[in-house]
Scaffold this motif. Sequence first.
Motif, PDB file in Angstrom:
ATOM      1  N   ALA A  69       0.830  -1.207   0.000  1.00 14.92           N
ATOM      2  CA  ALA A  69       0.000   0.000   0.000  1.00 14.92           C
ATOM      3  C   ALA A  69       0.861   1.252   0.000  1.00 14.92           C
ATOM      4  O   ALA A  69       1.727   1.427   0.857  1.00 14.92           O
ATOM      5  N   ALA A  70       0.654   2.099  -0.994  1.00 18.52           N
ATOM      6  CA  ALA A  70       1.418   3.343  -1.080  1.00 18.52           C
ATOM      7  C   ALA A  70       0.997   4.274   0.055  1.00 18.52           C
ATOM      8  O   ALA A  70      -0.150   4.257   0.487  1.00 18.52           O
ATOM      9  N   PRO A  71       1.930   5.090   0.560  1.00 15.32           N
ATOM     10  CA  PRO A  71       1.596   6.014   1.642  1.00 15.32           C
ATOM     11  C   PRO A  71       0.450   6.947   1.281  1.00 15.32           C
ATOM     12  O   PRO A  71      -0.355   7.308   2.118  1.00 15.32           O
ATOM     13  N   SER A  72       0.374   7.318   0.017  1.00 15.10           N
ATOM     14  CA  SER A  72      -0.726   8.174  -0.418  1.00 15.10           C
ATOM     15  C   SER A  72      -1.104   7.822  -1.847  1.00 15.10           C
ATOM     16  O   SER A  72      -0.255   7.486  -2.665  1.00 15.10           O
ATOM     17  N   VAL A  73      -2.392   7.852  -2.107  1.00 12.20           N
ATOM     18  CA  VAL A  73      -2.922   7.701  -3.458  1.00 12.20           C
ATOM     19  C   VAL A  73      -3.781   8.932  -3.685  1.00 12.20           C
ATOM     20  O   VAL A  73      -4.788   9.130  -3.001  1.00 12.20           O
ATOM     21  N   ASP A  74      -3.346   9.783  -4.612  1.00 15.45           N
ATOM     22  CA  ASP A  74      -3.972  11.086  -4.805  1.00 15.45           C
ATOM     23  C   ASP A  74      -4.730  11.145  -6.120  1.00 15.45           C
ATOM     24  O   ASP A  74      -4.210  10.748  -7.167  1.00 15.45           O
ATOM     25  N   LEU A  75      -5.924  11.691  -6.084  1.00 19.81           N
ATOM     26  CA  LEU A  75      -6.717  11.920  -7.276  1.00 19.81           C
ATOM     27  C   LEU A  75      -6.172  13.128  -8.027  1.00 19.81           C
ATOM     28  O   LEU A  75      -5.987  14.196  -7.450  1.00 19.81           O
ATOM     29  N   LEU A  76      -5.924  12.960  -9.339  1.00 17.87           N
ATOM     30  CA  LEU A  76      -5.383  14.049 -10.159  1.00 17.87           C
ATOM     31  C   LEU A  76      -6.370  14.544 -11.207  1.00 17.87           C
ATOM     32  O   LEU A  76      -6.569  15.738 -11.370  1.00 17.87           O
ATOM     33  N   LEU A  77      -6.944  13.610 -11.955  1.00 14.39           N
ATOM     34  CA  LEU A  77      -7.842  13.953 -13.058  1.00 14.39           C
ATOM     35  C   LEU A  77      -9.169  13.229 -12.841  1.00 14.39           C
ATOM     36  O   LEU A  77      -9.346  12.083 -13.271  1.00 14.39           O
ATOM     37  N   PRO A  78     -10.122  13.865 -12.166  1.00 19.61           N
ATOM     38  CA  PRO A  78     -11.356  13.164 -11.799  1.00 19.61           C
ATOM     39  C   PRO A  78     -12.296  12.873 -12.959  1.00 19.61           C
ATOM     40  O   PRO A  78     -13.120  11.965 -12.869  1.00 19.61           O
ATOM     41  N   LYS A  79     -12.171  13.601 -14.074  1.00 22.89           N
ATOM     42  CA  LYS A  79     -13.152  13.477 -15.150  1.00 22.89           C
ATOM     43  C   LYS A  79     -12.607  12.836 -16.419  1.00 22.89           C
ATOM     44  O   LYS A  79     -13.275  12.853 -17.453  1.00 22.89           O
ATOM     45  N   PHE A  80     -11.409  12.254 -16.359  1.00 26.30           N
ATOM     46  CA  PHE A  80     -10.828  11.710 -17.586  1.00 26.30           C
ATOM     47  C   PHE A  80     -11.711  10.600 -18.153  1.00 26.30           C
ATOM     48  O   PHE A  80     -12.158   9.699 -17.446  1.00 26.30           O
ATOM     49  N   ARG A  81     -11.945  10.682 -19.468  1.00 22.33           N
ATOM     50  CA  ARG A  81     -12.736   9.674 -20.176  1.00 22.33           C
ATOM     51  C   ARG A  81     -12.109   9.470 -21.540  1.00 22.33           C
ATOM     52  O   ARG A  81     -11.613  10.415 -22.164  1.00 22.33           O
ATOM     53  N   TYR A  82     -12.141   8.255 -22.019  1.00 23.96           N
ATOM     54  CA  TYR A  82     -11.619   7.995 -23.360  1.00 23.96           C
ATOM     55  C   TYR A  82     -12.333   6.790 -23.970  1.00 23.96           C
ATOM     56  O   TYR A  82     -12.950   5.968 -23.277  1.00 23.96           O
ATOM     57  N   ARG A  83     -12.232   6.714 -25.276  1.00 24.50           N
ATOM     58  CA  ARG A  83     -12.684   5.553 -26.037  1.00 24.50           C
ATOM     59  C   ARG A  83     -11.615   5.282 -27.085  1.00 24.50           C
ATOM     60  O   ARG A  83     -11.149   6.210 -27.763  1.00 24.50           O
TER      61      ARG A  83
END
Length: 195
Positions: free
Chosen positions: A91-105
């Motif tokens: 388990a990494a000491p921290s897992v941080d959200l960077l790009l909450p809306k990324f979507r791709y196809r």
Amino acid sequence: MTEQVVLLDEQGHGIGVADKATVHHLDTPLHLAFSCYVFNSRGELLVTRRARGKKTWPGVVTNSCCGHPGPSEPFVAAVQRRLADELGLPAAPSVDLLLPKFRYRAVMDNGTVENELCPVFRAVTDTAPDLSPDEVDEYGWMSWPLFVSLVTGGELTVSPWCREQVDQLVALGSDPLTWPVADEAGLPAAARVVA
């Protein structure tokens, strides 16, 4: 136990689940996923090559880790689970959200489609990976500026999601260790449920 993924409507609301083993095909439904970029304390990126047995983009160079949160599984728990399963990382000491809306196809040459709402995370660790051969063929640490230069210059071909994510991550600043953490309120509805 069968791994399931969360299916989404166009507004990002959950509309059901599907078995991960059957969800990727010529008409893959939109579903919830994530990408994680693992850095060490020197700011070097853990770059991986997907296992050649993977159904989508086998043998392709990509970011550190990808996966799908299960139904009602918190995002951070899902990221940490995949870091352990794919890369043997504790388990990494921290897992941080960077790009909450990324979507791709994206569509493979054989017609198989990836269609994901795929928030992007950062983890930091100095632990050496212990690869799962079913998931990852090889890895290496690379300075972020060099990785960006090779990807944007076309000298390093990476997965289509990684290619799109690099442009958005560059916009966060030059030092990946100081990128701002995004507000979880920016996640689409189904993602907020498992945030």
